[in-house]
Design a protein around this motif. Structure first.
Motif: not given
Length: 1629
Positions: A118-125, A127-131, A165-169
């Motif tokens: 249900a919540g996997r789309s929150l980590v979509d690249k 989205n904003v960083a806080s999300t 997403n490298p930013e969230d590695f």
């Protein structure tokens, strides 16, 4: 190797994750930049773990997961899940995610994957960083849930790895870590874990590399401590370590290989030490908990070695990894590969050198590890062999690391004990080769000891680590410490090693090497490399100026010792090559301490060298002595020493070197001196060549001062014996003269004391000294040239130079022995001679002998006197030339040079053109003149070389010196005394001028003694004053009177006469040693406390003055004497300030002498005990006191024949009186009162009585005053005893003088006294100094010699004139019995008690005053032949002393006044010797008597003693009555006058205990005050001499009728007659 399953890992340390979502984020952001959400650098999208992307996974959910809802949890969970769906707003979803995360932590749920779905789309690249952050938080909460099924775990693994997403590695990695439970659980995805992390590791390293590059490009001033990318990379490494630690068995080996390849690639590529550190830790984890695949082992080892060898900060981690390998199952492979890496260093060119060096260091640690470390035992020989194979690589780094490794190995005692001989040698060879490699790579041989740099450095510790290459220094130190415990083979290896690296050795090891070569004789031919090694040692140590002096000296000594063997067994060319390799150092050596043994080596080589090598040696030394080498000239121009030395007065350019000590030039010159001394017994070419070089230095303009002085010390000590063979004396007879130039230790001390008080000199500054270092061309200015204009000062400082005000101690000092660098041989040279002439009786000279030219030597000396030189040179010549000129045999063929020298000296003195001493010396021109006169006095003995006019000029020059300078008068007077014997005609010619000069300076107290001694001696040489007229006699006698008159005038003025203390002429009267300093320190205006006894000299002066008067009166012709009586009488009697005439006791006896000899030159008379025959009748005796004589008349009463004895103070005369009785006329009746005691015996009649004779001789028609009447003496025992005592007094001054002969080489008293015969010239001397007299029955005073039993010999040598008598105690004429008298006490009891001894020194050695210890020997008159007697000369016939000269010197006991004519050496011919020495003995005996009585009173001469006894008789008998004389109470005019005189005496200002007028007391008192001068209240023997003289006889003086007398004549008129007129017997004689 993996650990057991039940073992928990211990290393490396694991990281503990923070609990909860907040803890996760804290860890994730701990090391990041300040803005934790800063985007990572753009990079290619991280590849997902599988081919499907995140979007495709969302469209195609994992079919393995159950499709059901979440089970469990609180009621609100359902609403939250609904709110989490993508249809909700983003804020609602974020809020729901946060709440669900907390529920996941609190409640056990099932089907957690549904929540993430249900919540996997929150980590979509998008989205904003806080999300996204909140989304990853939900993901992490899900994976952390404990109830996940394997399927869910795999699902979540796929979900996590698919994020791109490298930013969230960072969140991605955190999620994976939580899923794997920090590496502890990889179930369900173990096959995928290592590949994923391997790719992530590669990508993170790329990102970190780019970030670092960007950071370097920006050059930010405030760079972060740790980059975010770098922290992420580290986190990946840490995660991998955890994974490997807990799950290694679950992974495929292929994946592990890929991972290791990636890790090693990072190690090779990275520039960050942290990456390498992480890599090492990962590898170590594999080694510890798993294993290294075989395929990767070597690469891994190589990388670790590379790290170990290149990154200092990671040495320990790298070693930890390697050591773990060495403890693992691949230990052998590891060690073998390490050795292979080292061995292949030269052949494997592609391998990194850091890796090889690291391998070396690692193997070093393996070799030196403790057994407890459980490392493999690798034989040291394998390691050393590997190192040998690596050496061809020629790498400086490699060689350095090898040296470091071997250093540690050498420091391991266990390894050293177990090392084989071969391994030991190989190890040292490796060190040597490494050192050579380093030198070759560097391109230059750079050492701490640079060749050619020869400047000595004081006390530098070359053994310190900082002064040597740090790589070799610990090896040297370790080998040095091990040396004592090594076996001989190992020691030999170490010494070979030291020799190979000799130039790099510290000083301590170098000393060990040199000592080893010395002890093992490795510089000897027994060592096949002896010559090479010797050269090597010379090059690296002897030529290295900064090596310790002790080391270099030890090496020289080692080579010197070796040379002694080499010279015997090796060919000449090899010997020469070896010697010159050492001697070449002389040219450039600057350290005196090293040059000295080098020169000593040269001297030893020269002793055995052939002509070619000998020539090289002396040339080398001469060049070194004259001028510095080019290298030295460029450096300083002068050699210096490190030993301290005093300053000097020289202004030469090398003056500075002497301030530091002995110069190298002097050492080189002394080397030539040693060679010459050693060549005296060698082939003549050596002596001649060396003599030539010495002369070259002496004449050189460029030679340094102390080098020239070193040469002069030898050349001035050259002497020739009577066979003309050359020898060298170790001393010079110049000590007394040296004191006048401040060249003795005593005078130097006195000078320093004067400097401290500021009386003479002060110091000159260093700046002034530097200004005076001018060129050699101007060196002669140090002795100032005289000014030809007398109106201008002759001694002026140089223009532009400060006037020196402080004395600078000289370069050389006079001393006795030890002045040459080595002691010369006592024997004469058999090969070198001073002339080609061969003396009589001499055998042929040896083949190859040669003659050294002393002409050249004089020609080198004469310019110094003529043109001047440095003061040190000039003064040395002044002081020593005279001493050398005493050796005639040395200058036998130098007649032109001797004449030239005489001309120069006479001309310089006449024109006052000699040179002034520098002002810094404190000396005066007169001091130079004194030395010149001393040299000239020696030239008198060369009279046979001079024409008569030249002899006359010599005498005139001495006359010029009398009074011209304040210090030259005594010496010139002494020289004139010698000339009276040697040049009598020339003295006669100038005698008037001499007397005039002396009369002008008589009042100068410092020359009084010398003038009077000269006149006393001259009086006994009638051939010299043969042309005297009355005026000259008056001048001579007047000098004596003028001295007495001067004293009287000073007394009358109430002033003290000039002091005899403190004057240079008097201070120099004191004997050397104790008083030499005072002698030289004296000046006319300064006193010296050292002049003890100077105040006692007036007694001697007093005696000499009366001797002059007495001797010269007797020297008058008989017919001229009466004419001098009035004048002399008047001078002997003087009038004091009260108008009273006074006569001294000595004046009375002098007048008495004049009465006896004024009209008679007859010899002494003797009494005749049988003057009367029996028919003359009985003999009656009567004695009378008549004036100052005792007249005894012995009368034969029948015939009147009488013997009259007249006893006067100056002598006793005997006369015969015979009345010319006529036969009575026939018609004459017999006398009515004639008495015949025996009828029938005409002889018994008393016709004449002694009183008749007395009246006949004394009565007159006029009335005779009672004071002038004879006083008859009672015929009692007291009178007889008094007369007998009087007769025991000699009528002359008696002296005893010892004569001692010293044979060849004798130095001990017993050996000397046991001599029974002497040399022929000694025998001739004693026969001419006196007369041979038989002792038995002698009637004169033999001065203690036995006259009855011949105990002291049958004969004695005696001499006598009218005034004096000498008995010579000749030891060779006394019996010698060593059996009964082994110490020769019988002889010693005579000579030991003699004040004066004549020592005929034929020993060839200097005489030591202490040879004959005695309290009473004050003076030794030492006679020494001018040339030492050779064996041949002792066999030659003796010609009576003609042509032979002797040195005569009066040596005095310390403290005894040195005032003799021969206090300095005098040269006297054999024919003049007896008379000259006798004169010295007489004067010395007189002075000794005065000196001996200086403390207890005066010495009373026999004449004065006789006078006193006459006065005692007068005192005892003056009050009696004779015949018709008045009674004692008579008031006759004469008696009244006597009472008047007595009354006047009692009222004299001196008081009742003062001196009587007319007596010695009063005159002597004033005499004392006039002579004591500055002596103040001190009253020793002078006071006794002047105030205590005959105090008991004062009344007799008053009653003797010798004062002024006023009488009435028969007519009552006053007849006034002075006391002098009353003594003038010439008016009525």
């Amino acid at each position: 190797m993996p650990p057991p399953s039940d073992a928990s890992p211990s290393a490396p340390e694991t990281r503990t994750a923070a609990s909860g979502l907040a803890g996760v984020f804290r860890n994730l952001t701990a090391g990041r930049l300040k803005s934790s959400m800063d985007p990572l650098p753009t990079l290619t999208t991280l590849e997902p773990a599988h081919s499907s992307t995140l979007e495709s996974q969302s469209k195609e959910p994992n079919r393995a997961l159950p499709d059901e809802g979440v089970l469990g949890g609180p009621p609100e969970l359902a609403q939250l899940l609904k709110q989490l769906q993508p249809a909700s707003s983003m804020n609602a979803r974020v809020s729901a995610a946060e709440e669900i995360g907390r529920i996941l932590e609190l409640y056990p749920l099932k089907n957690v994957a549904a929540i993430w779905s249900a919540g996997r789309s929150l980590v979509d690249k998008h989205n904003v960083a806080s999300t996204r952050k909140e989304g990853f938080g939900l993901l992490i909460a899900c994976v952390k849930h404990a109830k996940l099924t394997p399927l869910e775990r795999r699902h979540f693994f796929d979900e996590i790895t698919m994020i791109t997403n490298p930013e969230d590695f960072i969140f991605q990695l955190a999620a994976l870590e939580e899923l794997a439970k920090r590496g502890k659980d990889v179930e369900s995805f173990e096959g995928l874990m290592v590949p994923v992390l391997t790719r992530w590791l590669q990508q993170c390293f790329q990102l970190a590399t780019l970030a670092r590059a960007a950071l370097r490009k920006e050059k930010s001033a405030k760079a972060p401590a740790t980059l975010a990318e770098e922290a992420t990379l580290t986190q990946v490494f840490n995660f991998l370590r955890d994974i490997i630690k807990f799950n290694f068995r679950s992974f495929r080996e292929l994946d592990i290989q890929d991972l290791l390849e990636q890790v090693l690639a990072i190690c090779r590529k990275t520039t960050a030490e942290v990456d390498v550190d992480n890599a090492i830790k990962l590898i170590d984890t594999m080694i510890t908990y798993a294993y290294i695949p075989d395929a990767m082992l070597e690469s891994c080892i190589e990388v670790l070695c590379n790290i170990y060898g290149s990154i200092k900060g990671l040495i320990d981690p790298a070693w930890n990894a390697i050591s773990n390998l060495l403890r693992s199952h691949v230990a052998q492979k590891t060690s073998d590969f390490l050795l292979a890496m080292i061995s292949e260093a030269a052949s494997h060119r592609g391998r990194n050198m850091n890796a090889i060096c690291g391998a070396i260091s690692i193997m070093r640690r393996v070799e030196t590890a403790n057994p407890a470390d459980r490392l493999p035992n690798v034989p040291l020989r394998k390691f050393v062999r590997a190192l040998e194979l690596a050496l061809p690589a020629r790498s400086a780094r490699l060689s350095s690391d090898i040296l470091k490794a071997l250093t540690h190995i050498l420091e391991n005692d266990d390894l050293m004990e177990s090392t084989s001989e071969k391994t030991w040698d190989s190890l040292l060879e490796v060190v040597v080769q490494c050192s050579k490699n380093l030198e070759e790579v560097s391109g230059n041989r750079k050492t701490s000891h640079q060749q050619g740099s020869l400047a000595p450095k004081e006390n530098k510790d070359h053994g310190s680590i900082g002064d040597l290459p740090p790589l070799l220094s610990p090896i040297f130190s370790r080998l040095e410490s091990l040396y004592e415990n090594l076996d001989p083979f190992q020691r030999a290896s170490v010494m070979w090693f030291f020799m190979e690296l000799a130039d790099r050795l510290p000083d301590s090891c170098a000393e060990l090497l040199v000592n080893y070569y010395k002890q093992e004789n490795l510089c000897y031919p027994s060592n096949e490399r002896w010559l090479v090694d010797s050269r090597r040692l010379v090059e690296v140590y002897l030529k290295q100026g900064d090596r310790p002096s002790a080391l270099r000296i030890e090496l020289i000594q080692t080579l010197t010792d070796a040379y002694q063997t080499i010279s015997y067994i090796c060919p000449h060319d090899v010997v020469s090559e070896f010697a010159m390799s050492v001697l070449d150092c002389i040219e450039v050596e600057r350290d005196v301490r090293i040059l000295d043994p080098l020169v000593t080596f040269a001297v030893e080589v020269a002793s055995d060298a052939d002509e070619n090598l000998f020539s090289k040696i002396i040339t080398l030394l001469r060049e070194r002595a004259i001028e510095p080498s080019r290298s030295l000239s460029a450096a300083s121009g002068a050699a210096r020493s490190t030993s301290p030395s005093p300053l000097r007065s020289s202004t030469s350019p090398a003056a500075s070197q002497f301030q530091a000590g002995t110069s190298t030039f002097r050492v080189a010159a002394e080397g030539l001196v040693k060679i010459f001394i050693g060549s005296l017994k060698s082939p003549s070419f050596k002596g001649l060549m060396t003599y030539t070089e010495l002369l070259h230095i002496a004449r050189s303009e460029t030679a340094e001062i102390d080098a020239k002085i070193a040469v002069l010390k030898l050349l001035f000590r050259l002497r020739a014996d009577s066979n003309y063979a050359i020898y060298i004396i170790p001393f010079t007879e110049s000590e007394n003269l040296a004191a006048s130039l401040w060249r003795t230790l005593e005078t130097t001390s006195e000078s320093n004391e004067s400097d401290e008080t500021g009386t003479i000199r002060s110091s000159r500054s260093d700046e002034a000294r530097n200004e005076q270092r001018i060129s050699r061309i101007d060196r002669s200015i140090s002795v100032n040239r005289p000014n030809s204009h007398p109106s201008k000062p002759a001694n002026r400082p140089l223009s532009g130079m400060p006037r020196a005000t402080k004395a600078i101690p000289p370069l050389w000092m006079h001393s006795g022995h030890g002045f040459l660098p080595i002691d010369p041989p006592e024997e004469s040279s058999p090969m070198l001679f001073s002339t080609d002439e061969i003396p009589d009786m001499a055998t042929e000279r040896p083949i190859g002998c040669a003659t050294i030219s002393m002409n050249l030597w004089l020609e080198a000396v004469i310019p110094i006197l003529q043109q001047g030189a440095d003061w040190e040179i000039y003064s040395y010549v002044l002081l020593h030339l005279g001493s050398q000129l005493t050796n005639h045999a040395l200058f036998l063929g130098s007649r032109p040079q001797i004449r030239m020298l005489r001309n120069i000296l006479c001309e310089q003195i006449r024109a006052t053109s000699f040179y002034d001493p520098p002002q810094t010396t404190g000396l005066r021109r007169s001091d130079v003149a004194t030395c010149l006169f001393q040299v000239l006095s020696m030239l008198v003995s060369f009279r046979k070389h001079f024409a008569k006019s030249e002899e006359d000029e010599i005498v005139r020059t001495f006359v010029l010196g009398v009074g011209s300078w304040d210090t030259t008068s005594p010496g010139c007077i002494h020289a004139l005394s010698v000339c009276c014997y040697e040049l009598p005609l020339s003295v006669t010619k100038s005698l008037n001028q001499i007397l005039q000069k002396m009369s002008q300076i008589i009042t100068q107290s410092h020359v009084t003694v010398h003038i009077l001694e000269f006149l006393v001696g001259l009086a006994r040489l009638p051939e010299v004053y043969v042309n005297f007229r009355d005026d000259e006699f008056r001048t001579v006698i007047g000098i004596g009177f003028r001295y007495l008159q001067y004293v009287r005038e000073q007394r009358e003025k109430g002033q003290s006469a000039p002091s005899l203390r403190g004057h240079p002429g008097l201070n120099k009267h004191l004997s050397p040693t104790k008083d030499a300093a005072a002698a030289a320190a004296g000046s006319p205006d300064s006193t010296s406390s050292a002049s003890k006894g100077a105040q006692d000299l007036p007694q001697y002066v007093y005696a000499l003055a009366y001797h002059v008067i007495t001797f010269w009166f007797m020297a008058l012709k008989l017919q001229d004497r009466p004419k001098f009586v009035p004048w002399m009488t008047k001078s002997l009697v003087y009038t004091d300030s009260s108008g009273r005439e006074v006569v001294e006791e000595q004046s009375r006896v002098t007048i008495d002498m004049m009465q006896r000899v004024a009209y008679s030159d007859r010899d002494e008379t003797l009494p005749n005990t049988e003057f009367a025959k029996a028919h003359d009748g009985n003999i009656l005796t009567k004695s009378y006191l008549v004036g100052l004589c005792i007249i005894t008349i012995e009368t034969a009463t029948a015939s009147g024949l009488s013997q009259i004895t007249k006893r006067q103070p100056s002598g006793t005369d005997y006369f015969m009186f015979r009345p010319q009785a006529a036969k009575p006329p026939q018609h004459q009746v017999p006398l009515w009162n004639e008495t015949v005691s025996e009828p029938g015996n005409p002889a018994s009649r008393k016709a004449v009585l002694p009183s008749y004779i007395s009246l006949i001789l004394n009565s007159a028609a006029a009335v005779t005053p009672r004071s002038l009447q004879p006083i008859p003496l009672p015929d009692d025992d007291a009178t007889k005893r008094a007369i007998n005592m009087f007769d025991r007094n000699a009528t002359v001054d008696g002296y005893k003088v010892g004569i001692i002969y010293i044979g060849e080489g004798q130095t001990h008293e017993v050996d000397i006294l046991s001599n029974e015969v002497g040399s022929p010239d000694y025998t001739d001397f004693i026969t001419k100094i006196g007369t041979l007299v038989r002792l038995k029955g002698a009637t004169f005073n033999t001065q203690g010699l036995d006259r009855e039993f011949d105990i002291d010999g049958e004969y004695a040598i005696c001499w006598r004139d009218r005034v004096s008598e000498i008995v010579f105690h000749t030891t060779t004429m006394m019996p010698t019995n060593l059996d009964h008298d082994p110490q020769c006490i019988n002889k010693k009891r005579h000579t030991g008690n003699d004040f004066v001894n004549i020592v005929f020194n034929n020993s060839g050695l200097p005489f030591n005053f202490d040879t004959f210890p005695s309290e009473f020997n004050y003076v030794n008159i030492v006679i020494t032949p001018e040339s030492r007697a050779a064996f041949v000369s002792r066999l030659s016939p003796y010609h009576g002393g003609f042509g032979k000269y002797y040195k005569v010197q009066v040596m005095s006991k310390p403290g005894f006044p040195r005032i003799s004519t021969a206090s300095e050496i005098k040269m006297v011919s054999g024919q003049s010797l007896p008379a000259f020495v006798r004169m010295l003995a007489l004067n010395s005996s007189t002075l000794s008597l005065v000196w001996a009585n200086r403390a207890g009173g005066e010495h009373i001469s026999p004449w004065r003693n006789r006078l006193r006894q006459i006065n005692q008789l007068r005192e005892r008998n003056a009050g009696g009555t004779t015949g018709g004389a008045s009674s004692p109470t008579s008031t006759s005019p004469v008696h009244q006058h006597a009472q008047h005189l007595h009354s006047s005496s009692s009222h004299h200002p001196h008081g009742p205990h003062g001196q009587a007028p007319g007596g010695l007391g009063q005159a002597g008192s004033t005499f004392s005050s006039s002579l004591s001068g500055a002596a103040g209240p001190r009253r020793t023997s002078i006071a006794a001499f002047l105030s205590e003289a005959t105090a008991s006889h004062r009344s007799s003086v008053s009653s003797s009728g010798l004062s002024s007398t006023t009488e009435r004549d028969e007519n009552g008129a006053n007849a006034v007659e002075t006391l002098a007129e009353s003594f003038d017997f010439s008016r009525w004689a």
